[in-house]
Structure formats: structure tokens, C-alpha cells
Design a protein around this motif. Structure first.
Motif, PDB file in Angstrom:
ATOM      1  N   ASP A   1      -4.184   4.242  15.549  1.00 30.84           N
ATOM      2  CA  ASP A   1      -4.277   2.881  15.057  1.00 30.84           C
ATOM      3  C   ASP A   1      -3.601   1.980  16.086  1.00 30.84           C
ATOM      4  O   ASP A   1      -2.909   2.467  16.994  1.00 30.84           O
ATOM      5  CB  ASP A   1      -3.546   2.827  13.707  1.00 30.84           C
ATOM      6  CG  ASP A   1      -3.383   1.424  13.195  1.00 30.84           C
ATOM      7  OD1 ASP A   1      -4.401   0.734  13.073  1.00 30.84           O
ATOM      8  OD2 ASP A   1      -2.233   1.015  12.929  1.00 30.84           O
TER       9      ASP A   1
ATOM     10  N   ASP B   1      -2.313  -1.976  15.495  1.00 29.12           N
ATOM     11  CA  ASP B   1      -1.278  -2.893  15.002  1.00 29.12           C
ATOM     12  C   ASP B   1      -0.207  -2.137  14.225  1.00 29.12           C
ATOM     13  O   ASP B   1      -0.500  -1.416  13.271  1.00 29.12           O
ATOM     14  CB  ASP B   1      -1.897  -3.959  14.089  1.00 29.12           C
ATOM     15  CG  ASP B   1      -2.759  -4.939  14.856  1.00 29.12           C
ATOM     16  OD1 ASP B   1      -2.254  -5.532  15.825  1.00 29.12           O
ATOM     17  OD2 ASP B   1      -3.939  -5.094  14.495  1.00 29.12           O
ATOM     18  N   MET B   2       1.014  -2.299  14.664  1.00 31.76           N
ATOM     19  CA  MET B   2       2.185  -1.702  14.010  1.00 31.76           C
ATOM     20  C   MET B   2       2.224  -0.165  14.139  1.00 31.76           C
ATOM     21  O   MET B   2       2.980   0.508  13.457  1.00 31.76           O
ATOM     22  CB  MET B   2       2.288  -2.141  12.549  1.00 31.76           C
ATOM     23  CG  MET B   2       2.413  -3.658  12.432  1.00 31.76           C
ATOM     24  SD  MET B   2       2.591  -4.258  10.770  1.00 31.76           S
ATOM     25  CE  MET B   2       0.882  -4.591  10.339  1.00 31.76           C
ATOM     26  N   THR B   3       1.339   0.361  15.027  1.00 30.09           N
ATOM     27  CA  THR B   3       1.402   1.786  15.375  1.00 30.09           C
ATOM     28  C   THR B   3       1.655   1.915  16.872  1.00 30.09           C
ATOM     29  O   THR B   3       2.677   2.455  17.283  1.00 30.09           O
ATOM     30  CB  THR B   3       0.095   2.505  14.987  1.00 30.09           C
ATOM     31  OG1 THR B   3      -0.026   2.479  13.560  1.00 30.09           O
ATOM     32  CG2 THR B   3       0.095   3.945  15.462  1.00 30.09           C
TER      33      THR B   3
ATOM     34  N   ASP C   1      -5.228   4.890   7.637  1.00 33.44           N
ATOM     35  CA  ASP C   1      -5.433   5.383   9.008  1.00 33.44           C
ATOM     36  C   ASP C   1      -5.764   6.873   9.051  1.00 33.44           C
ATOM     37  O   ASP C   1      -6.327   7.358  10.036  1.00 33.44           O
ATOM     38  CB  ASP C   1      -4.184   5.111   9.870  1.00 33.44           C
ATOM     39  CG  ASP C   1      -3.979   3.622  10.110  1.00 33.44           C
ATOM     40  OD1 ASP C   1      -4.981   2.886  10.133  1.00 33.44           O
ATOM     41  OD2 ASP C   1      -2.814   3.201  10.259  1.00 33.44           O
TER      42      ASP C   1
ATOM     43  N   ASP D   1      -0.056   3.746  10.793  1.00 37.40           N
ATOM     44  CA  ASP D   1       1.051   3.208   9.990  1.00 37.40           C
ATOM     45  C   ASP D   1       0.608   2.908   8.561  1.00 37.40           C
ATOM     46  O   ASP D   1       1.393   2.445   7.750  1.00 37.40           O
ATOM     47  CB  ASP D   1       1.617   1.924  10.622  1.00 37.40           C
ATOM     48  CG  ASP D   1       0.717   0.733  10.379  1.00 37.40           C
ATOM     49  OD1 ASP D   1      -0.415   0.746  10.900  1.00 37.40           O
ATOM     50  OD2 ASP D   1       1.118  -0.188   9.652  1.00 37.40           O
TER      51      ASP D   1
END
Ligand code: TMP
Ligand code: MG
Length: 297
Positions: A49, A51-53, A242, A238
């Protein structure tokens, strides 16, 4: 044999013993790591993933923008649009991460969120030429140790599939500006559609949101020739959504899933430990994925 497994992982993978690392079945993780190591990098693919991963959740106490939020720049959208997007985020993000709702309950609301945001963006006549500067000035930052992660995979010619419900054009620009857009990187995401003058007129292809990555995996990832014949998968995400990113892998042999638990930690720990093989709690680094890679390759 069991004792030996523990001994080797303990000495070779001390990163897994940190307090921020949670595992439901440590034995299963160790067995999978051994099997992947034995099979070699030629059998491996990494699905992540974005975003934010790959990007951080927060940095110096401030939230790091997602690819959608990077568009919140006056070069691209006006104050009214930005305000509307922020309002939608405040309404829908808590729903996205609410552990008391099922994905089936979340799906129609996620479609609503993405559709509304994309509609707002299209009205802004965003110019393609302005995206790079917006990314540069956004404060977006990838997780500590990202260079090692991207460079190592490129060196081993292991395909890295970045599978994101964010905005593909922005995502690519972040990876490019971070100087890690190597030839082994493939991206599946929501791409902007620009007219002949480079003005945004829509989004291409089927909409990808956090909870329909299975459809995306079957439709978009499965046909990629680079990923076929690679049955061992390291998956990073995250969101519980996912996990579906690996659903397009034709004949999966070993799957190791790593989940970054960034937000609402207490409420979500149980469901994350249940769903991911390795859970990383409030960890803004690539330390564990890098250690795993080093071990299996
Ligand atoms: P990801 O699949 O790369 O993680 O991207 C999806 C994330 O984007 C998801 O966690 C929610 C976030 N998002 C925003 O921050 N703002 C928005 O306007 C939208 C639609 C999504
Ligand atoms: Mg994400």
C-alpha cells in the motif's frame, strides 16, 4: 528443529523482538521466512500500500499528507474546495478506521467519499504542470529506511507493486522525488485524466478505494507479467482492506503480511493481530520490512 528456528530468527532477526512488534503466531512467521529464504528472491514479489504504509503517518508530531491531501495546495485547488475536502475527511476517515463496522458496511460510504472528492477536484481545473511543485512543498515523507527498501528490491530485481487507493500521479511524483522510482516499481492507483491542455477532466479506470482492492488485484494486478510465476509474497499495508491486495496472485505459496497500526491503536490491536502476520505498532520506520528482506534474500 523448533528450537533451532527460534535461535536463528532471534539472532538473525532481532528486529522481530522489539516491543512494537506483535505476532499472533511467531512460529508461522518463522516458517514462512525460512520457506521464502529457501525459495530465493527469484520467487518473490512485494505488494505494498502507499499512503501511511510507504509514506509515514506522522512526522515531528504532525500528520503527513496522503496523496489526496497533497492536492490541498493553492496552486491546485481553492480554499473552498480545500475546506470541503477537509470536511469530508473528518466525516469519512473515522468510518474508514472504525473497528466496529464491517468492510461491507464501509464500502458504500468509501465509494461516496472518493466520488465526492474526485468530483470536487475535477471542478478545480487542476493543471498537470503544477503537481510536482505541490508535492515538493507538501511535507510528504516516506518511512525512515525507505531508500534501503526500494534500492534492495531493485538490486534483486524483485518486483514491487504499489497498490494505492490514493492518486497515482501524485504517488509517482513522491516516489520520483524520493529518487527511488526504479524499473522494478509498478503502480496501481487512481490516475488523473488530463485534456490536451493538461487540465484535469476526470479519473481513469475503475475507482479504487480502501475496501475494493480485491477487485483491483484481480482486474489490474493479476495480468501483470512481471508478477506471474512469483508465488512468494511480502505484503505491506496499514488497513485491513490492504490484505486483499494479494488476491490476484495466481498460485500463492508463501504469504507474509505486515500491518502498520498507526492510529486508534488500542481499539484496533486485536483485529490487526488477528489479520496480519506481523503488526508494527506506531513504527514510522521500514526497519522490520528491511530486516525481513535481508533475511529472506
Ligand atoms: P492508500 O490505499 O494508498 O492507503 O490510500 C488511501 C488513503 O487515502 C486512505 O487511507 C484514505 C486517504 N484519503 C485521504 O486522505 N483523503 C481523501 O480525500 C481520500 C478520498 C482518501
Ligand atoms: Mg494506506
Amino acid at each position: 528443529l523448533a528450537i533451532w528456528y527460534q535461535w536463528t530468527t532471534r539472532t538473525e532477526l532481532p528486529e522481530l523482538s522489539k516491543v512494537s512488534v506483535l505476532m499472533r503466531q511467531r512460529n508461522k512467521v518463522e516458517n514462512t521466512l525460512r520457506a521464502m529464504q529457501h525459495a530465493g528472491p527469484g520467487t518473490l514479489q512485494v505488494i505494498s500500500d502507499f499512503d501511511m504504509t510507504l509514506s509515514r503517518f506522522a512526522h515531528h508530531g504532525k500528520r503527513v499528507p496522503t496523496t489526496h491531501n497533497i492536492l490541498d495546495h493553492r496552486l491546485l485547488i481553492d480554499e473552498g474546495c480545500a475546506c470541503n475536502m477537509r470536511k469530508l475527511l473528518q466525516i469519512y476517515y473515522p468510518i474508514e478506521i472504525d473497528p466496529s463496522l464491517t468492510s461491507e458496511q464501509k464500502i458504500p460510504l468509501m465509494v461516496e467519499w472518493w466520488t465526492k472528492v474526485h468530483h470536487l477536484l475535477i471542478q478545480q481545473k487542476i493543471q498537470r504542470d503544477m503537481l510536482a511543485q505541490a508535492v515538493q512543498e507538501s511535507g510528504v515523507i516516506l518511512r525512515e529506511g525507505y531508500e534501503v527498501f526500494f534500492d534492495r528490491l531493485a538490486e534483486l530485481q524483485v518486483p514491487l507493486l504499489i497498490f494505492s487507493a490514493g492518486v497515482g500521479d501524485i504517488l509517482e511524483e513522491v516516489v520520483r522525488q524520493s529518487q527511488v522510482f526504479h524499473p522494478n516499481v509498478h503502480v496501481i492507483s487512481n490516475y488523473m485524466d488530463f485534456d490536451a491542455n493538461g487540465v484535469l477532466r476526470g479519473f481513469k479506470g475503475p475507482l479504487i478505494h480502501t475496501f475494493n482492492k480485491r477487485e483491483g488485484a484481480l482486474l489490474l494486478a493479476a495480468p501483470l507479467p512481471e508478477l506471474r510465476e512469483r508465488p512468494n509474497v511480502l505484503l505491506l499495508g496499514d488497513s485491513l482492506g490492504d490484505l486483499a491486495m494479494a488476491d490476484g496472485v495466481a498460485r500463492p505459496r508463501n504469504l507474509l503480511t505486515v500491518g502498520f497500526l498507526n492510529d486508534q491503536v488500542e481499539e484496533r490491536t486485536e483485529s490487526y493481530v488477528e489479520a496480519f502476520d506481523i503488526v508494527l505498532v506506531n513504527d514510522e520506520t521500514m526497519e522490520v520490512p528491511n530486516a525481513v528482506l535481508k533475511f529472506i534474500t
